[in-house]
Write a protein that holds these residues in place. Structure first.
Motif, PDB file in Angstrom:
ATOM      1  N   ILE A   1       3.205   3.122  15.625  1.00 64.76           N
ATOM      2  CA  ILE A   1       2.330   4.660  15.727  1.00 64.76           C
ATOM      3  C   ILE A   1       2.712   5.521  14.746  1.00 64.76           C
ATOM      4  CG2 ILE A   1       2.292   6.594  17.269  1.00 64.76           C
ATOM      5  CD1 ILE A   1       2.645   4.804  19.472  1.00 64.76           C
ATOM      6  N   ALA A   2       4.101   5.411  14.088  1.00 67.27           N
ATOM      7  CA  ALA A   2       4.251   6.318  13.037  1.00 67.27           C
ATOM      8  C   ALA A   2       3.562   5.811  11.572  1.00 67.27           C
ATOM      9  CB  ALA A   2       5.732   6.272  12.773  1.00 67.27           C
ATOM     10  N   ALA A   3       3.415   4.513  11.634  1.00 70.54           N
ATOM     11  CA  ALA A   3       2.654   3.841  10.527  1.00 70.54           C
ATOM     12  C   ALA A   3       1.493   4.452  10.441  1.00 70.54           C
ATOM     13  CB  ALA A   3       2.850   2.330  10.363  1.00 70.54           C
ATOM     14  N   VAL A   4       0.609   4.295  11.489  1.00 73.56           N
ATOM     15  CA  VAL A   4      -0.408   4.872  11.545  1.00 73.56           C
ATOM     16  C   VAL A   4      -0.946   6.129  11.301  1.00 73.56           C
ATOM     17  CG1 VAL A   4      -2.826   5.103  13.322  1.00 73.56           C
ATOM     18  CG2 VAL A   4      -1.362   2.963  13.525  1.00 73.56           C
ATOM     19  N   ASP A   5       0.228   6.739  11.808  1.00 70.49           N
ATOM     20  CA  ASP A   5       0.146   8.289  11.637  1.00 70.49           C
ATOM     21  C   ASP A   5       0.285   8.493  10.052  1.00 70.49           C
ATOM     22  OD1 ASP A   5      -0.363   9.067  14.167  1.00 70.49           O
ATOM     23  OD2 ASP A   5       1.594   9.412  14.791  1.00 70.49           O
ATOM     24  N   LEU A   6       1.017   7.750   9.417  1.00 68.49           N
ATOM     25  CA  LEU A   6       1.392   8.060   8.151  1.00 68.49           C
ATOM     26  C   LEU A   6      -0.064   7.711   7.044  1.00 68.49           C
ATOM     27  CD1 LEU A   6       3.180   8.604   5.540  1.00 68.49           C
ATOM     28  CD2 LEU A   6       3.671   6.118   5.523  1.00 68.49           C
ATOM     29  N   ALA A   7      -0.721   6.739   7.396  1.00 67.53           N
ATOM     30  CA  ALA A   7      -1.845   6.418   6.773  1.00 67.53           C
ATOM     31  C   ALA A   7      -3.021   7.504   7.231  1.00 67.53           C
ATOM     32  CB  ALA A   7      -2.339   4.961   7.224  1.00 67.53           C
ATOM     33  N   LYS A   8      -3.073   8.027   8.703  1.00 66.48           N
ATOM     34  CA  LYS A   8      -4.248   8.856   8.921  1.00 66.48           C
ATOM     35  C   LYS A   8      -3.928  10.161   8.353  1.00 66.48           C
ATOM     36  CE  LYS A   8      -5.800  10.965  13.110  1.00 66.48           C
ATOM     37  NZ  LYS A   8      -5.687  10.855  14.689  1.00 66.48           N
ATOM     38  N   ASN A   9      -2.692  10.405   8.421  1.00 67.72           N
ATOM     39  CA  ASN A   9      -2.440  12.076   7.708  1.00 67.72           C
ATOM     40  C   ASN A   9      -2.973  11.923   6.279  1.00 67.72           C
ATOM     41  OD1 ASN A   9      -1.643  13.129  10.258  1.00 67.72           O
ATOM     42  ND2 ASN A   9       0.228  12.453   9.812  1.00 67.72           N
ATOM     43  N   TYR A  10      -2.410  10.964   5.651  1.00 69.27           N
ATOM     44  CA  TYR A  10      -2.709  10.989   4.010  1.00 69.27           C
ATOM     45  C   TYR A  10      -4.008  11.092   3.962  1.00 69.27           C
ATOM     46  CZ  TYR A  10      -2.947   9.238  -0.769  1.00 69.27           C
ATOM     47  OH  TYR A  10      -3.131   9.225  -2.100  1.00 69.27           O
ATOM     48  N   PHE A  11      -4.841  10.283   4.534  1.00 72.05           N
ATOM     49  CA  PHE A  11      -6.321   9.925   4.360  1.00 72.05           C
ATOM     50  C   PHE A  11      -6.998  11.361   4.804  1.00 72.05           C
ATOM     51  CE2 PHE A  11     -10.654   8.759   6.124  1.00 72.05           C
ATOM     52  CZ  PHE A  11     -11.279   8.067   4.745  1.00 72.05           C
ATOM     53  N   LEU A  12      -6.538  12.062   6.019  1.00 73.09           N
ATOM     54  CA  LEU A  12      -7.259  13.413   6.255  1.00 73.09           C
ATOM     55  C   LEU A  12      -6.932  14.560   5.214  1.00 73.09           C
ATOM     56  CD1 LEU A  12      -6.941  13.093   9.955  1.00 73.09           C
ATOM     57  CD2 LEU A  12      -8.949  12.746   8.626  1.00 73.09           C
TER      58      LEU A  12
ATOM     59  N   SER B   1       0.816  -1.172  -0.045  1.00 74.54           N
ATOM     60  CA  SER B   1      -0.072   0.069   0.129  1.00 74.54           C
ATOM     61  C   SER B   1       0.838   1.232   0.175  1.00 74.54           C
ATOM     62  CB  SER B   1      -0.847   0.054   1.222  1.00 74.54           C
ATOM     63  OG  SER B   1      -1.884  -1.096   1.071  1.00 74.54           O
ATOM     64  N   SER B   2       2.020   1.264   0.677  1.00 77.13           N
ATOM     65  CA  SER B   2       2.893   2.327   0.956  1.00 77.13           C
ATOM     66  C   SER B   2       2.946   3.165  -0.535  1.00 77.13           C
ATOM     67  CB  SER B   2       4.018   2.439   1.955  1.00 77.13           C
ATOM     68  OG  SER B   2       4.888   1.618   1.123  1.00 77.13           O
ATOM     69  N   PRO B   3       3.246   2.402  -1.478  1.00 77.38           N
ATOM     70  CA  PRO B   3       3.891   3.197  -2.651  1.00 77.38           C
ATOM     71  C   PRO B   3       2.640   4.171  -3.290  1.00 77.38           C
ATOM     72  CG  PRO B   3       4.288   0.938  -2.924  1.00 77.38           C
ATOM     73  CD  PRO B   3       3.653   0.986  -1.600  1.00 77.38           C
ATOM     74  N   ASP B   4       1.466   3.646  -3.149  1.00 71.46           N
ATOM     75  CA  ASP B   4       0.287   4.359  -3.650  1.00 71.46           C
ATOM     76  C   ASP B   4       0.426   5.773  -2.397  1.00 71.46           C
ATOM     77  OD1 ASP B   4      -0.548   3.125  -5.707  1.00 71.46           O
ATOM     78  OD2 ASP B   4      -1.740   1.674  -4.464  1.00 71.46           O
TER      79      ASP B   4
ATOM     80  N   SER C   1       0.801   9.021  -9.950  1.00 76.37           N
ATOM     81  CA  SER C   1       2.219   9.044  -9.982  1.00 76.37           C
ATOM     82  C   SER C   1       2.829   7.869 -11.094  1.00 76.37           C
ATOM     83  CB  SER C   1       3.143   8.827  -8.702  1.00 76.37           C
ATOM     84  OG  SER C   1       2.870   7.552  -8.253  1.00 76.37           O
ATOM     85  N   GLU C   2       3.934   7.977 -11.671  1.00 73.83           N
ATOM     86  CA  GLU C   2       4.416   7.137 -12.502  1.00 73.83           C
ATOM     87  C   GLU C   2       4.318   5.407 -11.999  1.00 73.83           C
ATOM     88  OE1 GLU C   2       8.649   6.523 -14.815  1.00 73.83           O
ATOM     89  OE2 GLU C   2       8.450   8.163 -13.382  1.00 73.83           O
ATOM     90  N   VAL C   3       3.863   5.043 -12.900  1.00 69.69           N
ATOM     91  CA  VAL C   3       3.636   3.493 -12.553  1.00 69.69           C
ATOM     92  C   VAL C   3       4.829   2.649 -12.223  1.00 69.69           C
ATOM     93  CG1 VAL C   3       2.536   1.183 -13.058  1.00 69.69           C
ATOM     94  CG2 VAL C   3       1.451   3.367 -13.831  1.00 69.69           C
ATOM     95  N   GLN C   4       5.913   2.809 -13.057  1.00 68.47           N
ATOM     96  CA  GLN C   4       7.014   2.136 -12.937  1.00 68.47           C
ATOM     97  C   GLN C   4       7.821   2.396 -11.491  1.00 68.47           C
ATOM     98  OE1 GLN C   4       6.254   3.880 -15.516  1.00 68.47           O
ATOM     99  NE2 GLN C   4       6.117   2.544 -17.402  1.00 68.47           N
ATOM    100  N   LYS C   5       7.597   3.699 -11.052  1.00 76.75           N
ATOM    101  CA  LYS C   5       8.173   3.958  -9.622  1.00 76.75           C
ATOM    102  C   LYS C   5       7.173   3.478  -8.560  1.00 76.75           C
ATOM    103  CE  LYS C   5       9.819   8.215  -6.950  1.00 76.75           C
ATOM    104  NZ  LYS C   5       9.903   9.630  -7.197  1.00 76.75           N
ATOM    105  N   ARG C   6       5.991   3.133  -8.673  1.00 75.85           N
ATOM    106  CA  ARG C   6       5.169   3.074  -7.724  1.00 75.85           C
ATOM    107  C   ARG C   6       5.165   1.532  -7.057  1.00 75.85           C
ATOM    108  NH1 ARG C   6      -0.779   3.529  -8.953  1.00 75.85           N
ATOM    109  NH2 ARG C   6      -0.039   4.700 -10.666  1.00 75.85           N
TER     110      ARG C   6
END
Length: 250
Positions: A214-225, A130-133, A140-145
């Protein structure tokens, strides 16, 4: 197994006249699958189907086997979530032999090994799939994602994902003997204790693992919001499924 979202326009009579586009394999999922799109000559999609192409057959070929074999056999359903299948079968044979009341130690060991399973599986899914998206964006560029792109652009996050998964697998190894397809649950309990040395080894890393989680949850949460249009529509699919929460929060 198929999950189809079929338009009224994609009837049996005109399905063969539509243009067929197949995405196979579907990458960055835990398993195997393909997607079939049917579109008309104006490129309007009339039908979308997700095909789960794996065939297992475990429900059939465990019939007639000794019941104590089943927790070992069914975990071969998957190399990513074998613990979940192992414990589900373990709970089933607890009922068969009338040993559903586990000792506090056995209950805690089963819960701990399942937490290890949840951690390593979620780390794999979140960081590798999931993190590439999330990090590069859906446009973003598919080859990099992909995970290689994450390693190159965000090495710290990639390393965290690897080490989180490793820690979850270390929990499984300590309790079940192996990181993948180990054994632990037996009728009425567990077949191995967690030694003091193994416990101390796991505790040495727990603060860092907690911080990274906790940092991973924050990454997903901040992206979502921070992506309001996405957060309003992404993953929204009406269904008959319902999630229930017990009074104790489980």
């Amino acid at each position: 197994m198929e999950n189809d979202m079929t338009s009224d326009l994609a009837t049996a009579e005109n399905r063969e006249q539509l243009n067929r586009f197949v995405i196979e394999p579907v990458s960055r999922v835990e398993g195997h699958g393909k997607v079939t799109l049917l579109a008309d000559d104006d490129n309007v999609v009339r039908e979308v189907r997700l095909h789960i192409v794996e065939f297992r057959g475990f429900e059939r070929f465990i019939q007639g086997r000794p019941y104590w074999d089943v927790p070992v056999v069914v975990q071969r359903l998957c190399g990513i979530c074998p613990v979940s299948h192992h414990l589900a079968a373990g709970k089933a044979i607890d009922r068969i032999v009338g040993a559903e009341k586990l000792t506090p130690t056995a209950k805690k060991l089963r819960e701990l090994v399942h937490f290890g399973q949840i951690l390593q599986s979620h780390a794999l899914h979140f960081f590798h799939l999931s993190s590439p998206d999330l990090l590069f964006g859906f446009d973003s560029e598919v080859q990099k994602r992909n995970i290689i792109g994450v390693i190159e652009a965000h090495p710290d996050i990639a390393i965290q994902g690897v080490k989180l998964r490793k820690y979850g697998q270390e929990i499984i190894r300590a309790i079940c003997g192996k990181r993948i397809h180990g054994t632990g649950a037996i009728p009425g309990g567990m077949n191995k204790r967690l030694s003091r040395k193994e416990r101390e080894h796991l505790l040495e890393q727990i603060d860092q693992i907690t911080e990274w989680s906790i940092a991973a949850v924050d990454l997903a949460k901040n992206y979502f919001l921070s992506n309001t249009p996405l957060s309003e529509t992404f993953g929204t699919m009406p269904s008959n499924f319902m999630s229930l929460v017990r009074p104790d929060g489980a």
